[in-house]
Scaffold this active site. Structure first.
Site, PDB file in Angstrom:
ATOM      1  N   VAL A 133       0.164   6.052   0.370  1.00  0.00           N
ATOM      2  CA  VAL A 133       0.534   6.980   1.442  1.00  0.00           C
ATOM      3  C   VAL A 133       1.844   7.713   1.145  1.00  0.00           C
ATOM      4  O   VAL A 133       2.482   8.256   2.033  1.00  0.00           O
ATOM      5  CB  VAL A 133       0.627   6.253   2.814  1.00  0.00           C
ATOM      6  CG1 VAL A 133      -0.741   5.808   3.279  1.00  0.00           C
ATOM      7  CG2 VAL A 133       1.604   5.090   2.762  1.00  0.00           C
ATOM      8  N   ARG A 184       4.734   6.582   0.255  1.00  0.00           N
ATOM      9  CA  ARG A 184       5.987   5.925   0.616  1.00  0.00           C
ATOM     10  C   ARG A 184       6.434   5.031  -0.554  1.00  0.00           C
ATOM     11  O   ARG A 184       5.856   5.080  -1.640  1.00  0.00           O
ATOM     12  CB  ARG A 184       5.799   5.097   1.896  1.00  0.00           C
ATOM     13  CG  ARG A 184       5.264   5.880   3.078  1.00  0.00           C
ATOM     14  CD  ARG A 184       6.226   6.929   3.586  1.00  0.00           C
ATOM     15  NE  ARG A 184       7.391   6.320   4.238  1.00  0.00           N
ATOM     16  CZ  ARG A 184       8.401   7.018   4.751  1.00  0.00           C
ATOM     17  NH1 ARG A 184       8.403   8.327   4.669  1.00  0.00           N
ATOM     18  NH2 ARG A 184       9.410   6.403   5.337  1.00  0.00           N
ATOM     19  N   THR A 216       0.798  -1.235   0.000  1.00  0.00           N
ATOM     20  CA  THR A 216       0.000   0.000   0.000  1.00  0.00           C
ATOM     21  C   THR A 216       0.829   1.282   0.000  1.00  0.00           C
ATOM     22  O   THR A 216       0.278   2.379   0.107  1.00  0.00           O
ATOM     23  CB  THR A 216      -0.918   0.016   1.233  1.00  0.00           C
ATOM     24  OG1 THR A 216      -0.102  -0.149   2.413  1.00  0.00           O
ATOM     25  CG2 THR A 216      -1.935  -1.106   1.179  1.00  0.00           C
ATOM     26  N   GLU A 217       2.136   1.158  -0.125  1.00  0.00           N
ATOM     27  CA  GLU A 217       2.994   2.337   0.009  1.00  0.00           C
ATOM     28  C   GLU A 217       2.622   3.473  -0.941  1.00  0.00           C
ATOM     29  O   GLU A 217       2.690   4.653  -0.580  1.00  0.00           O
ATOM     30  CB  GLU A 217       4.456   1.931  -0.202  1.00  0.00           C
ATOM     31  CG  GLU A 217       5.145   1.386   1.037  1.00  0.00           C
ATOM     32  CD  GLU A 217       4.784  -0.063   1.336  1.00  0.00           C
ATOM     33  OE1 GLU A 217       5.394  -0.654   2.243  1.00  0.00           O
ATOM     34  OE2 GLU A 217       3.885  -0.614   0.669  1.00  0.00           O
ATOM     35  N   ALA A 218       2.213   3.145  -2.169  1.00  0.00           N
ATOM     36  CA  ALA A 218       1.877   4.199  -3.134  1.00  0.00           C
ATOM     37  C   ALA A 218       0.674   5.029  -2.677  1.00  0.00           C
ATOM     38  O   ALA A 218       0.526   6.189  -3.074  1.00  0.00           O
ATOM     39  CB  ALA A 218       1.595   3.584  -4.506  1.00  0.00           C
TER      40      ALA A 218
END
Length: 253
Positions: free
Chosen positions: A133, A135, A129-131
């Site tokens: 938030v 990150r 899920t980094e994209a």
């Protein structure tokens, strides 16, 4: 390691449990420190041959990094040693299994991916899920050796969760289990590994890892070298003898 990460050992198997269900077992400082201590203990105790990593509760295996900590510290690039990743920032010579009992998001996917094998609840979900938030996920690079490129691209670019069934279909998960049976299925898989000769297991694991890091010819040569100890061991004689005598082998390692 305190109570943030639990450690149990039985019959050669270590069970390491992230024990912060109220925060979805996120990788807070205390969880990170507990996990590092747990991996260190597993590697140091010669009687332990394989480890299972799981999470407490039914909702989450691990929801990832502690976003509140990132905001508080203004974290930019995470220090490489921040997370205790098997075979990366933590040196391990033994096999590991992720028993994913719920959501494995971001850092949760990261630590599940780092393990050699994966058992998942049919209700588990996986997401990078980094994209979503702002990150990044450089740790996901080895994923290209596990799943096809375009599937990996979609997972990283969208941050959209995939179901356990889909994760199984694309090769990220070895076995599926009902929510109540995740740990028992992981234990069953661990016992299958334990039934094999220890030096053979080690050589097999090294062969797989060498094959992901080298070209075909180099990997063949390195794998032959990695197998020398196994071939020259007493177990290499004991295995065929036990088969001919129709009895269980007695491995000496």
């Amino acid at each position: 390691m305190g109570d943030a990460v639990l450690f149990e050992a039985s019959e050669g198997i270590a069970v390491i449990t992230l024990n912060r269900p109220a925060t979805r077992n996120c990788l807070s400082r205390e969880v990170r420190e507990g996990l590092r201590a747990a991996w260190s203990r597993f590697e140091a105790e010669s009687a332990l041959k394989i480890a299972i990593l799981t999470g407490a509760g039914s909702k989450a295996f691990c929801a990832g990094g502690d976003l509140a900590e990132m905001v508080e510290t203004g974290m930019a690039v995470p220090p490489r040693e921040m997370f205790a990743l098997p075979y990366d920032t933590v040196e391990l010579t033994k096999p590991t299994i992720a028993a994913v009992n719920g959501a494995a998001y971001a850092g949760g996917w990261m630590i599940a991916q780092a393990c050699d094998l994966c058992v998942a609840s049919v209700e588990a979900t996986f997401a990078i899920t980094e994209a979503k938030v702002g990150r990044s996920s450089p740790w996901a690079a080895p994923l290209i050796h596990m799943i096809p490129q375009r599937i990996m691209m979609e997972i990283l670019l969208t941050g959209r969760p995939v179901s356990a069934r889909r994760a199984y279909e694309i090769g990220l998960v070895n076995r599926l289990a009902s929510p109540d049976d995740v740990l028992s299925v992981a234990m069953e898989l661990a016992r299958e590994v334990l039934a094999c000769a220890p030096l053979s297991v080690r050589a097999a694991r090294e062969t797989v890892m060498l094959s992901t890091e080298m070209g075909r010819s180099a990997a063949l040569q390195a794998a032959r070298h990695a197998s020398e100890t196994c071939y020259r061991s007493a177990d290499a004689q004991e295995g065929p003898r036990a088969f001919l005598e129709k009895r269980a082998p007695r491995w000496s390692g």
